[in-house]
Scaffold this active site. Sequence first.
Site, PDB file in Angstrom:
ATOM      1  CD  GLU A  66      -1.731  -2.389   1.583  1.00 33.07           C
ATOM      2  OE1 GLU A  66      -0.531  -2.629   1.867  1.00 33.07           O
ATOM      3  OE2 GLU A  66      -2.641  -3.226   1.717  1.00 33.07           O
ATOM      4  CG  PHE A 128      -9.171  -9.717  11.541  1.00 33.99           C
ATOM      5  CD1 PHE A 128      -7.908 -10.148  11.936  1.00 33.99           C
ATOM      6  CD2 PHE A 128      -9.483  -9.705  10.185  1.00 33.99           C
ATOM      7  CE1 PHE A 128      -6.973 -10.564  10.991  1.00 33.99           C
ATOM      8  CE2 PHE A 128      -8.558 -10.124   9.242  1.00 33.99           C
ATOM      9  CZ  PHE A 128      -7.301 -10.547   9.655  1.00 33.99           C
ATOM     10  CD  GLN A 129      -6.903  -7.354   7.776  1.00 36.46           C
ATOM     11  OE1 GLN A 129      -7.833  -7.071   7.046  1.00 36.46           O
ATOM     12  NE2 GLN A 129      -5.779  -7.893   7.326  1.00 36.46           N
ATOM     13  CE  LYS A 178     -17.137  -6.320   4.522  1.00 42.20           C
ATOM     14  NZ  LYS A 178     -16.479  -7.595   4.842  1.00 42.20           N
ATOM     15  CG  MET A 490      22.953  11.691   1.722  1.00 37.60           C
ATOM     16  SD  MET A 490      24.159  12.803   0.944  1.00 37.60           S
ATOM     17  CE  MET A 490      23.194  13.498  -0.403  1.00 37.60           C
TER      18      MET A 490
END
Lengths: 588, 193
Positions: A66, A128-129, A178, A490
């Site tokens: 993501e 969950f999640q 949802k 760097m």
Amino acid sequence: MGTNATTQAANAHLTTPTRLTGAEIVWATLVGEGVTDVFGYPGGAILPVYDALRKFPIHHTLVRHEQGASHMADGYARASGKVGVAIATSGPGATNLVTGIATAMLDSIPVVCITGNVSSKILGTDAFQEVDITGITLPVTKHNFLINKTEDIAPAIRYAFQIAQSGRPGPVLVDITKDAQQGTAIFDFAAAKPRAHRPHPMLKVEESGLAHAAELIRNAKRPVILAGHGVSESGAMEQLRTLAERAQIPVALTLLGLGNFPASHPLNLGMMGMHGESWVNNAIQEADLLIACGMRFDDRVTGSTSTYATKAKKIHIEVDPAEVNKNIKVDVALIGDLRAVLEDLLPRIPGRDGSAWLKSIDASKGAVAVRDIKNIADSGHLYAAHVMHDLWRITAGNAIVVTDVGQHQMWEAQYFHHENPRTLITSGGLGTMGFALPAAIGAKTACPEKEVWVIAGDGGFQMTSPELSTIVQEGLKINIAVINNGYLGMVRQWQEFFYERNYEATPLVSPDFVKLADAHGIPGRAVRTRAEVADAVAEARSSKGTYLLNFMVEKEDAVYPMIPAGNALHEMIRRPGKDPLVESPEDI
Amino acid sequence: MLHTFVAYVEDLPGVLTRVASLFRRLNININSLTVGRSEKAGLSRLTLVCEASGEAGHRIRASLFKLENVVDVDDIAQAPNVTRELALIKVAATPHSRSQIFELVEVFRARIVDLTSESLMIEMTGVESKIEGLIQVLNESEGQILEICRSGKMTMRRGHHTSGVLRALGAANADLEEAAAVSLQDLSAVKQD
């Protein structure tokens, strides 16, 4: 991409209020906002939205992580000027977006992220999640929404688009439960329009300020314009150029300003700041007037603020009132849209002879050029600076270059000369490694007709290299240049200069990037000498699909000049040649 | 220096977090924060006191305005104003020791609002120094302070000052529903303060 039938149906929804599911409303609203492409990754809490996608004329790019989605939306926005859209599920899907959101925030990029969340009944139960993504992203978004009612979806998304683009742009996140996606509501696109944008109440461009600014410009002997990202955000390229040309004022650019004033223009000095050329920074330190246009005096630009341009009066033209007098105290603040302010200011600016000052700056360039790697004969070694210079020459500077973060980014800024805005896409504020590859996918999606180059180090490239699969799945043509020096370059350079060459955790083992590309079905080749560069670049460009070049460059090369963090702008570490020590400007 | 900001914010979940988070991000400690309903439906009014450099005031105010839910911000700073704080103080006091506390309460123009055989509760409104004064005297007297609850400061400018932002939101007496609608939909008409 949808068929004509889906386009017609989606357009009908926009004009005729219809009962739709929340998931359909998400897409219908995006269509109404002019969105044609989104970048995302599905999951449980966003599945209703994915299920409804097939009914709408929007192309979805499946990312591999993501973070890639938020960087792609960001790159899409930077290349096109339109809002980029990223979609993710709840929990880890949402948290993975965060680095990309922060990147967009620090560089003022209009991005809208849509995340699913668990149903409203179980919000706050550690389901969950489930994660509090509006809480997590609060400091790195312009605004965010937690939506748990179907009827609130369209107004929130439309409001998000307005916020993302207005004033100083930035990212906005819309988190939708949802059950809100599954419920139905009347979709009325027109009624979901947000209230008119509220301009920041502290915007202030006063007659007296304009007059004062004009007087300072008329009377200045050694003026310098500092041009930043705000120039392209405001569309003020032409006004900036008119000001510079009419008053014969040289222009120094920030990293994100590169391209906003043509590199080939005789008044262009180049990039200022930590890795700016000595004549640019010395000109700023010697100036008696700085005209800052859409830039924010970032610490990488100023060095030590107490010693910054002490001889100069300062005019700051800036759209964000919170940026004025933040790092550098200014004498005249014109707080408003840059283009509008310049249009008000220009009629007061007469022609001016700036030749003496310009000549003195020019004279300081000569000695520097001798030590420039670009002008040193081919020794058989491959220097990154050569690669950048050759890429610029061969592409005639017409490509969109998307860089990662680190040495190669600074070399690109120094040696690839940008003529036009939106041709350098780079993470300036947050300095996000792993940005280049996904941001390039976004840029190519936005501008399929443009030649797009990724320039990334071996470290940053590995942070997001799984997006190679995304490129293949999308059938995109992107040219990739990995600048491979076997170090986190760097950081190694800082260790060399400031930590007694203690190369702790910077030597880097990498896969064979050509084989890695091959595993994805992407052709590529390694380049080890300068003699091979032109041929390799030609091969990449003529290849039908994406092509990867693995440039095996000098391992312990450093970016010069460099102003150590916290030093004054003129106290720079100069290119080796005589003596690679800190030198004063008198030593040119 | 001490800054006092008065802000009108939309009365929605999470708005206070956004305001507080701004100060956290700037690493500025909030000395006191009071929030309550305002004269406008849908808008809360808050008074926030913090210690920051004199120059920081402009940036804090500008940053507060950047929050989408913040409608108006006034930096009271040195402007003439009325500032008050409310304190509830519970003191252990037996019937024998009450009378001395009664006297103190009288002197400080406070009130006794609860009385039991073992303790009493004092309600006091006033400027910070007056409340500090009562607490100090109570500490020095026989009565033992059991609990102190202080509201933090509430501030209002003196005189007929109303900001341009609020003027644009319409008269305070307007129909409540209407005021709410204006606050959310028609801020485009807001003039610069």
